[in-house]
Design an enzyme around this catalytic site. Structure first.
Site, PDB file in Angstrom:
ATOM      1  N   ASP A  19       0.863  -1.221   0.251  1.00 31.62           N
ATOM      2  CA  ASP A  19       0.042  -0.067   0.044  1.00 31.62           C
ATOM      3  C   ASP A  19       0.678   1.127   0.006  1.00 31.62           C
ATOM      4  O   ASP A  19       0.758   2.242  -0.581  1.00 31.62           O
ATOM      5  CB  ASP A  19      -0.848   0.008   1.434  1.00 31.62           C
ATOM      6  CG  ASP A  19      -2.321   0.489   0.929  1.00 31.62           C
ATOM      7  OD1 ASP A  19      -2.371   1.632   0.389  1.00 31.62           O
ATOM      8  OD2 ASP A  19      -3.269  -0.077   1.239  1.00 31.62           O
ATOM      9  N   HIS A  22       1.618   3.378  -3.305  1.00 30.09           N
ATOM     10  CA  HIS A  22       0.670   4.210  -3.807  1.00 30.09           C
ATOM     11  C   HIS A  22       1.377   5.679  -3.195  1.00 30.09           C
ATOM     12  O   HIS A  22       1.054   6.475  -4.066  1.00 30.09           O
ATOM     13  CB  HIS A  22      -0.502   4.018  -3.239  1.00 30.09           C
ATOM     14  CG  HIS A  22      -1.329   3.078  -3.475  1.00 30.09           C
ATOM     15  ND1 HIS A  22      -1.674   2.682  -4.988  1.00 30.09           N
ATOM     16  CD2 HIS A  22      -2.033   1.863  -2.989  1.00 30.09           C
ATOM     17  CE1 HIS A  22      -2.389   1.749  -5.183  1.00 30.09           C
ATOM     18  NE2 HIS A  22      -2.644   1.109  -3.845  1.00 30.09           N
ATOM     19  N   HIS A 199      -8.585  -4.200   6.922  1.00 32.34           N
ATOM     20  CA  HIS A 199      -7.283  -3.329   6.728  1.00 32.34           C
ATOM     21  C   HIS A 199      -8.302  -1.888   6.412  1.00 32.34           C
ATOM     22  O   HIS A 199      -9.249  -1.862   5.841  1.00 32.34           O
ATOM     23  CB  HIS A 199      -7.236  -3.500   5.166  1.00 32.34           C
ATOM     24  CG  HIS A 199      -6.348  -3.028   4.448  1.00 32.34           C
ATOM     25  ND1 HIS A 199      -4.941  -3.197   4.057  1.00 32.34           N
ATOM     26  CD2 HIS A 199      -6.648  -1.790   3.681  1.00 32.34           C
ATOM     27  CE1 HIS A 199      -4.524  -2.186   3.152  1.00 32.34           C
ATOM     28  NE2 HIS A 199      -5.486  -1.476   3.044  1.00 32.34           N
ATOM     29  N   HIS A 201      -7.860   2.671   6.173  1.00 29.52           N
ATOM     30  CA  HIS A 201      -6.959   4.078   5.865  1.00 29.52           C
ATOM     31  C   HIS A 201      -7.397   5.039   6.658  1.00 29.52           C
ATOM     32  O   HIS A 201      -8.561   4.936   7.180  1.00 29.52           O
ATOM     33  CB  HIS A 201      -7.335   4.545   4.412  1.00 29.52           C
ATOM     34  CG  HIS A 201      -6.589   3.341   3.306  1.00 29.52           C
ATOM     35  ND1 HIS A 201      -5.176   3.772   2.881  1.00 29.52           N
ATOM     36  CD2 HIS A 201      -6.966   2.506   3.024  1.00 29.52           C
ATOM     37  CE1 HIS A 201      -5.030   2.737   2.065  1.00 29.52           C
ATOM     38  NE2 HIS A 201      -5.845   1.848   2.123  1.00 29.52           N
ATOM     39  N   TYR A 290     -12.042   5.908  -3.123  1.00 25.87           N
ATOM     40  CA  TYR A 290     -10.639   5.101  -3.036  1.00 25.87           C
ATOM     41  C   TYR A 290      -9.500   5.571  -2.736  1.00 25.87           C
ATOM     42  O   TYR A 290      -9.079   6.826  -3.305  1.00 25.87           O
ATOM     43  CB  TYR A 290     -10.716   4.530  -4.295  1.00 25.87           C
ATOM     44  CG  TYR A 290      -9.997   3.108  -4.605  1.00 25.87           C
ATOM     45  CD1 TYR A 290     -10.280   2.042  -4.018  1.00 25.87           C
ATOM     46  CD2 TYR A 290      -8.870   2.961  -5.657  1.00 25.87           C
ATOM     47  CE1 TYR A 290      -9.760   0.686  -4.210  1.00 25.87           C
ATOM     48  CE2 TYR A 290      -8.514   1.724  -5.928  1.00 25.87           C
ATOM     49  CZ  TYR A 290      -8.724   0.509  -5.131  1.00 25.87           C
ATOM     50  OH  TYR A 290      -7.961  -0.519  -5.397  1.00 25.87           O
TER      51      TYR A 290
END
Ligand SMILES: C[C@H](O)CC(=O)C(=O)O
Ligand SMILES: [Mn+2]
Length: 341
Positions: A19, A22, A199, A201, A290
């Protein structure tokens, strides 16, 4: 191989090297990956994930090209790991079963097969293939905020029926509130016999809090990244999570100091754009977008002279999901044309 980590502890899956791609526009050097992997292994993290941010074969115009090939990254990290299992992510349609074969040949132990939260059926062949190869096989239901809990459970049961050892509630947009996390993870825990993962963010600043809620609701595996190194405002910051778990008496088996050293001495200094809940990253969580759309959106906003927050709100309104990166340019162009009228 089946799940070799005993279940009397939380299984920690690190995403700094996947991740985190990104956050760096997929530009880690091999030496940076190896240095981070060494610290993760020293800390005795259970699973270390490596691949393009968008999974195996993500290298493309749509998702962005990485500085090195997946083979270079995976083989270098494999050689560094003495304790941790090595994972790779795969999105069906971007990666194929042949890529799972190749990953296994390079020493990958865990394959995580990711689909949009309403499309578990496209993972069938890949999950079955992972099991046939003897890999620890995980289903990853992305953008979990977009579907009601009962439907998420139905999708998770499909992944379980294909043979997944673990199915994840994946808060790709960092949009879940704490009660929503509790409800979704708890519902999967009640409905599945396999492990449940979480998971997320940190776009709404709930990265650690939601992960703790997920553990309380029965998650067996949780993800995090050192210094949060991930898309948007980053993933749940792993060193913070481990410190909180220790304070709460939750057993992870992960050592804190090597992670803190890794965050302070290696990861933060290499961040080109600080991984934090700044205005644009916050808007991802607020609008339900996203997280990996962040850098694409900022580039489009600059190119067409529009406010990135407006692009993100519009992408959220339209319900755009991973794979629709081209729509970022469309929306930016439309907003620019509207403001020129
Ligand atoms: C391909 C995505 O980056 C997978 C992920 O980490 C997420 O959906 O979040
Ligand atoms: Mn993610």
């Amino acid at each position: 191989m089946t799940t070799s980590t005993p279940l009397n502890k939380i299984i920690v899956n690190d995403c700094t090297l996947r991740d985190g791609m990104h956050a760096l526009g997929h530009q880690y050097s091999v030496a940076q990956m190896v240095a981070i992997a060494g610290k993760l292994d020293e800390a005795r993290v259970d699973i270390v994930e490596v691949s393009h941010g968008d999974g195996l074969q993500g290298n493309s115009f749509n998702y962005g090209f990485s500085a090195h090939s997946e083979r270079e990254y995976i083989e270098a990290v494999r050689a560094e790991l003495k304790h941790a299992r090595l994972a790779a992510l795969l999105l069906p349609g971007i990666g194929t079963r042949a890529d799972i074969d190749e990953a296994r040949a390079m020493g990958v132990d865990t394959i995580r097969v990711a689909t949009h939260c309403t499309e578990a059926d496209v993972a069938r062949q890949h999950i079955e293939h992972g099991r046939r190869l003897g890999l620890d096989t995980v289903g990853f239901l992305m953008m979990a905020h977009m579907t009601p809990t009962a439907e998420l459970v139905r999708q998770a049961k499909l992944m379980e029926s294909y043979g997944a050892h673990c199915v994840y509630v994946t808060d790709s947009a960092g949009a879940l509130l704490m009660e929503e996390t509790r409800e979704k993870v708890g519902a999967l825990r009640d409905a599945l016999d396999c492990q449940v993962g979480f998971h997320n963010h940190n776009n709404l600043g709930l990265g650690v809090a939601n992960t703790i809620v997920a553990i309380e609701a029965g998650a067996d595996r949780v993800d995090g990244s050192v210094a949060g190194m991930g898309a948007g405002a980053g993933n749940c910051p792993l060193e913070v999570l481990i410190a909180v778990c220790e304070r709460m008496g939750l057993e992870t088996g992960v050592a804190l100091y090597p992670l803190i050293d890794c965050a302070d001495q290696i990861v933060r200094p290499l961040q080109r754009r600080p991984v934090q809940t700044d205005g644009n990253a916050l808007m991802l969580g607020y609008a339900g977008v996203y997280s990996s759309f962040l850098l694409h959106t900022e580039r489009a906003a600059e190119r067409f002279g529009v406010d990135p927050r407006d692009i993100l709100v519009e992408l959220g309104r339209r319900g755009m999901v991973g794979g629709q990166e081209d729509m970022i340019l469309d929306v930016a162009l439309e907003l620019a044309a509207r403001s020129a009228d």
